[in-house]
Design a protein around this motif. Sequence first.
Motif, PDB file in Angstrom:
ATOM      1  N   ARG A 221       0.947   7.232  -6.698  1.00 30.66           N
ATOM      2  CA  ARG A 221      -0.056   8.221  -6.650  1.00 30.66           C
ATOM      3  C   ARG A 221       0.474   9.607  -6.418  1.00 30.66           C
ATOM      4  O   ARG A 221       0.048  10.735  -7.253  1.00 30.66           O
ATOM      5  CB  ARG A 221      -1.101   8.015  -5.597  1.00 30.66           C
ATOM      6  CG  ARG A 221      -1.934   6.925  -5.966  1.00 30.66           C
ATOM      7  CD  ARG A 221      -3.139   6.745  -4.942  1.00 30.66           C
ATOM      8  NE  ARG A 221      -3.914   5.558  -5.132  1.00 30.66           N
ATOM      9  CZ  ARG A 221      -5.009   5.261  -4.356  1.00 30.66           C
ATOM     10  NH1 ARG A 221      -5.266   6.340  -3.247  1.00 30.66           N
ATOM     11  NH2 ARG A 221      -5.674   4.091  -4.397  1.00 30.66           N
TER      12      ARG A 221
ATOM     13  N   TRP B 255       0.850  -1.135   0.087  1.00 26.36           N
ATOM     14  CA  TRP B 255       0.003   0.041  -0.048  1.00 26.36           C
ATOM     15  C   TRP B 255       0.896   1.122  -0.078  1.00 26.36           C
ATOM     16  O   TRP B 255       0.477   2.164  -0.755  1.00 26.36           O
ATOM     17  CB  TRP B 255      -0.858   0.090   1.119  1.00 26.36           C
ATOM     18  CG  TRP B 255      -1.909   1.326   1.444  1.00 26.36           C
ATOM     19  CD1 TRP B 255      -1.770   1.999   2.413  1.00 26.36           C
ATOM     20  CD2 TRP B 255      -2.489   1.879   0.453  1.00 26.36           C
ATOM     21  NE1 TRP B 255      -2.789   3.068   2.302  1.00 26.36           N
ATOM     22  CE2 TRP B 255      -3.384   2.980   1.017  1.00 26.36           C
ATOM     23  CE3 TRP B 255      -3.157   1.637  -0.867  1.00 26.36           C
ATOM     24  CZ2 TRP B 255      -4.071   3.702   0.414  1.00 26.36           C
ATOM     25  CZ3 TRP B 255      -3.998   2.351  -1.315  1.00 26.36           C
ATOM     26  CH2 TRP B 255      -4.571   3.553  -0.984  1.00 26.36           C
TER      27      TRP B 255
ATOM     28  N   ASP C  22      -9.630   3.795   1.481  1.00 28.27           N
ATOM     29  CA  ASP C  22      -9.477   4.545   0.368  1.00 28.27           C
ATOM     30  C   ASP C  22     -10.643   5.154  -0.183  1.00 28.27           C
ATOM     31  O   ASP C  22     -11.630   4.713  -0.165  1.00 28.27           O
ATOM     32  CB  ASP C  22      -8.560   3.570  -0.833  1.00 28.27           C
ATOM     33  CG  ASP C  22      -7.971   4.616  -1.914  1.00 28.27           C
ATOM     34  OD1 ASP C  22      -7.708   5.689  -1.602  1.00 28.27           O
ATOM     35  OD2 ASP C  22      -7.570   3.899  -2.841  1.00 28.27           O
TER      36      ASP C  22
ATOM     37  N   GLU D  31      -1.990  -7.256  -0.245  1.00 29.20           N
ATOM     38  CA  GLU D  31      -2.060  -5.985  -0.356  1.00 29.20           C
ATOM     39  C   GLU D  31      -1.798  -5.200   1.003  1.00 29.20           C
ATOM     40  O   GLU D  31      -1.196  -4.274   1.414  1.00 29.20           O
ATOM     41  CB  GLU D  31      -3.203  -5.470  -0.801  1.00 29.20           C
ATOM     42  CG  GLU D  31      -3.740  -5.614  -2.201  1.00 29.20           C
ATOM     43  CD  GLU D  31      -2.849  -5.126  -3.172  1.00 29.20           C
ATOM     44  OE1 GLU D  31      -2.690  -3.636  -2.630  1.00 29.20           O
ATOM     45  OE2 GLU D  31      -3.057  -5.293  -4.466  1.00 29.20           O
TER      46      GLU D  31
ATOM     47  N   TYR E  56     -14.890   7.290   2.133  1.00 31.67           N
ATOM     48  CA  TYR E  56     -14.080   6.238   2.098  1.00 31.67           C
ATOM     49  C   TYR E  56     -14.920   5.062   1.401  1.00 31.67           C
ATOM     50  O   TYR E  56     -15.641   4.493   1.989  1.00 31.67           O
ATOM     51  CB  TYR E  56     -13.964   5.775   3.362  1.00 31.67           C
ATOM     52  CG  TYR E  56     -12.717   6.688   4.349  1.00 31.67           C
ATOM     53  CD1 TYR E  56     -11.365   6.619   3.714  1.00 31.67           C
ATOM     54  CD2 TYR E  56     -13.052   7.700   4.986  1.00 31.67           C
ATOM     55  CE1 TYR E  56     -10.435   7.129   4.298  1.00 31.67           C
ATOM     56  CE2 TYR E  56     -12.106   8.245   5.606  1.00 31.67           C
ATOM     57  CZ  TYR E  56     -10.895   8.182   5.231  1.00 31.67           C
ATOM     58  OH  TYR E  56      -9.857   9.185   5.790  1.00 31.67           O
TER      59      TYR E  56
ATOM     60  N   SER F 132     -13.186   6.678  -2.954  1.00 32.49           N
ATOM     61  CA  SER F 132     -13.784   6.085  -4.488  1.00 32.49           C
ATOM     62  C   SER F 132     -14.663   7.071  -5.258  1.00 32.49           C
ATOM     63  O   SER F 132     -15.101   8.070  -4.328  1.00 32.49           O
ATOM     64  CB  SER F 132     -14.475   4.790  -4.141  1.00 32.49           C
ATOM     65  OG  SER F 132     -15.774   4.991  -3.522  1.00 32.49           O
TER      66      SER F 132
ATOM     67  N   TYR G 274      -6.475  -0.801   5.515  1.00 33.68           N
ATOM     68  CA  TYR G 274      -6.173   0.504   4.940  1.00 33.68           C
ATOM     69  C   TYR G 274      -7.544   1.058   4.239  1.00 33.68           C
ATOM     70  O   TYR G 274      -8.281   0.197   3.576  1.00 33.68           O
ATOM     71  CB  TYR G 274      -5.050   0.595   4.041  1.00 33.68           C
ATOM     72  CG  TYR G 274      -4.989   0.063   2.644  1.00 33.68           C
ATOM     73  CD1 TYR G 274      -5.543   0.329   1.538  1.00 33.68           C
ATOM     74  CD2 TYR G 274      -4.229  -1.277   2.678  1.00 33.68           C
ATOM     75  CE1 TYR G 274      -5.415  -0.188   0.581  1.00 33.68           C
ATOM     76  CE2 TYR G 274      -4.148  -1.952   1.548  1.00 33.68           C
ATOM     77  CZ  TYR G 274      -4.598  -1.380   0.075  1.00 33.68           C
ATOM     78  OH  TYR G 274      -4.634  -1.892  -0.884  1.00 33.68           O
TER      79      TYR G 274
ATOM     80  N   TRP H  14     -13.636   2.275   0.050  1.00 29.35           N
ATOM     81  CA  TRP H  14     -13.014   1.020  -0.260  1.00 29.35           C
ATOM     82  C   TRP H  14     -12.394   0.677   1.367  1.00 29.35           C
ATOM     83  O   TRP H  14     -11.995   1.709   2.068  1.00 29.35           O
ATOM     84  CB  TRP H  14     -11.573   0.814  -0.950  1.00 29.35           C
ATOM     85  CG  TRP H  14     -11.962   0.837  -2.344  1.00 29.35           C
ATOM     86  CD1 TRP H  14     -11.949   1.823  -3.328  1.00 29.35           C
ATOM     87  CD2 TRP H  14     -12.131  -0.321  -3.230  1.00 29.35           C
ATOM     88  NE1 TRP H  14     -12.254   1.637  -4.453  1.00 29.35           N
ATOM     89  CE2 TRP H  14     -12.280  -0.048  -4.501  1.00 29.35           C
ATOM     90  CE3 TRP H  14     -12.357  -1.792  -2.733  1.00 29.35           C
ATOM     91  CZ2 TRP H  14     -12.396  -0.792  -5.683  1.00 29.35           C
ATOM     92  CZ3 TRP H  14     -12.565  -2.546  -3.882  1.00 29.35           C
ATOM     93  CH2 TRP H  14     -12.692  -2.118  -5.222  1.00 29.35           C
TER      94      TRP H  14
ATOM     95  N   GLN I 238       1.920   1.870  -3.672  1.00 28.69           N
ATOM     96  CA  GLN I 238       0.969   2.683  -4.125  1.00 28.69           C
ATOM     97  C   GLN I 238       0.827   4.136  -3.800  1.00 28.69           C
ATOM     98  O   GLN I 238       0.454   4.900  -4.689  1.00 28.69           O
ATOM     99  CB  GLN I 238      -0.110   1.742  -3.912  1.00 28.69           C
ATOM    100  CG  GLN I 238      -0.430   0.527  -4.413  1.00 28.69           C
ATOM    101  CD  GLN I 238      -1.753  -0.352  -4.306  1.00 28.69           C
ATOM    102  OE1 GLN I 238      -2.487   0.055  -4.764  1.00 28.69           O
ATOM    103  NE2 GLN I 238      -1.559  -1.381  -3.486  1.00 28.69           N
ATOM    104  N   CYS I 239       0.939   4.600  -2.782  1.00 29.81           N
ATOM    105  CA  CYS I 239       0.621   5.700  -2.371  1.00 29.81           C
ATOM    106  C   CYS I 239       1.701   6.633  -2.831  1.00 29.81           C
ATOM    107  O   CYS I 239       1.757   7.750  -3.205  1.00 29.81           O
ATOM    108  CB  CYS I 239       0.704   5.955  -0.708  1.00 29.81           C
ATOM    109  SG  CYS I 239      -0.879   5.177   0.151  1.00 29.81           S
TER     110      CYS I 239
END
Length: 581
Positions: free
Chosen positions: A158, A151, A239, A271, A261, A241, A237, A263, A154-155
């Motif tokens: 981004r 994760w 996320d 993950e 939030y 959407s 975690y 997700w 991925q952050c």
Amino acid sequence: MSHYELAPEIKIKQFEGVWSDYRTIANKLIKVVKDETKSRTILAIECYPGVRNEEFEKHLIPLLAPKKIIFADDIAMDGTEITEMVKRTLTDDRVFGVMSHYELDEFFPKEKVKAVQEEIATTEGLIVIYGTGATVIAEPDILVYADLARWEIQCRYRSGEIGNWKMENYEEDALRKYKRGFFFEWRTADRHKKKYFDKIDFLLDTNVGNEPKMVSGTDFRQALRQVASAPFRVVPYFDASVWGGQWMKERFNLDPEAENYGWAFDGVPEENSLYLRFGDVKIEVPSINVVFQHPNELLGPKVHSRFGTEFPIRFDYLDTVGGGNLSLQVHPSVEYIQDKFGRQYTQDESYYILDAQEDSTVYLGVKEGTTKEELMADLEKAAKGNYRFQDEKYINVFPVKKHDHILIPAGTIHCSGPNTVVLEISASQYIFTFKLWDWDRVGLDGLPRPVHLEHGRENLQMNRDTKWVKENLINQFEILKDENGVKTERTGLHELEFIETQRHWFEDKVTLETHDSVNMLNLVEGTEVVVESVDDSFEPFEVHYGETFIVPECVKKYTIRNTSTDSNQKVAVIQAFVRNL
């Protein structure tokens, strides 16, 4: 007030030492180097792709005062060469690639490696090799493995902080960076990591900038052994959407200022990560490490033999309360995912309705008489813009209520409607969702959300119509036991899916078996329960409403006791495991 634990930790019972901050870590490594009593000592810092190498360059390596410094990434092929080499893996698609089977050393030209090795052979003193592929350059005397949670990677994608390995694509579409990581880099890095697990002298947690933590390889491996022997939670975690949602903010004590939030990943070991508590120091590591190290204990020998070192069950949340529909979608058949993407199994799934309002719905299956030709023609027209897909002309919409369970075998068109909280129980295929229609929305990045109509066309099962869906996919409950204050029901999944789910209602306690499989569970009703060992092999483990937890197969049998504030309150857990076919 919810007691949902946002940062669950596992207290490690026995360990020799733990070190934090770069100076303390450097002092420990210097001592170990001196203990080597060699004229030449090679210290390798092997890095998972995404680790901040510049931190080592600035804060760690100078403190070690090496005679020679080698950055492994400089020896590897450049990004253009790597891209050309793996182009069939990456494909031109924005989301989907093909699972790679590359080894890390394939990206290090042999003549360049040989030249560096010749330099090493003529150098006395401490030699530090760092970066991704450090252990490709030379076999180290001391191995430090710098790990990183998925994760966090991925952050960093981004935010534009990092690009992919050997790439300067910092500003590239995050989905494309994620695709390159998922299909190529992480597979290659994990394959390499597994080779060196037993040789790691020190595990270095690099998740928080300039706050490194290090533990010995022996203590790290012992910690993973402890995790695989008792119930545990991964670090969830959350996320945002495009579809919602507001329910988790209140129930799980999330940031009330966040827009939404939609997700929650609270049961996806590839993950998620683990927080391992070594005394006063918390070490974060990818939870998939436990699967790599102890597959038989965690998964069970039968599941391990069937899935290898993959964790096959996934729990996550989809929150559309105050939001909109999920994308209309379909998942691939096993044959299709094997042929096109190189995966062993597909994303069969289900929606367990954790909470619902009066207007909560799911879209499920096609209406009687719908043909693939007319359905796809309308979807293609909508994909071109300036036309709204006539969803209710073609797709069934069913009302749902709390504790319903909707089964969704691959090939079934589906999505959740608004004002619904879904606990998604599925096979762990992560990204293999073919969006067909997304209600004219763009993503949070401002770009149109991708649809995959050609993939969808090949996988839509048109026999999943109104009658079939009602008879096979909605609330297929079977009472297995109803005695002594315990009611156990089989709730799914469909016979075409390899996961079985059972729901257990009880006032006092229930004793469960693992069924030769790792178990993943969630407390879907009640405020609190405690998981207890039947043979004192692990300490009581507390679980709160909405929390997903994992019970390793090696536990075999365990008891769940109701400790809710209202002792007369009936509670329910849903249990998922791999069917012993």
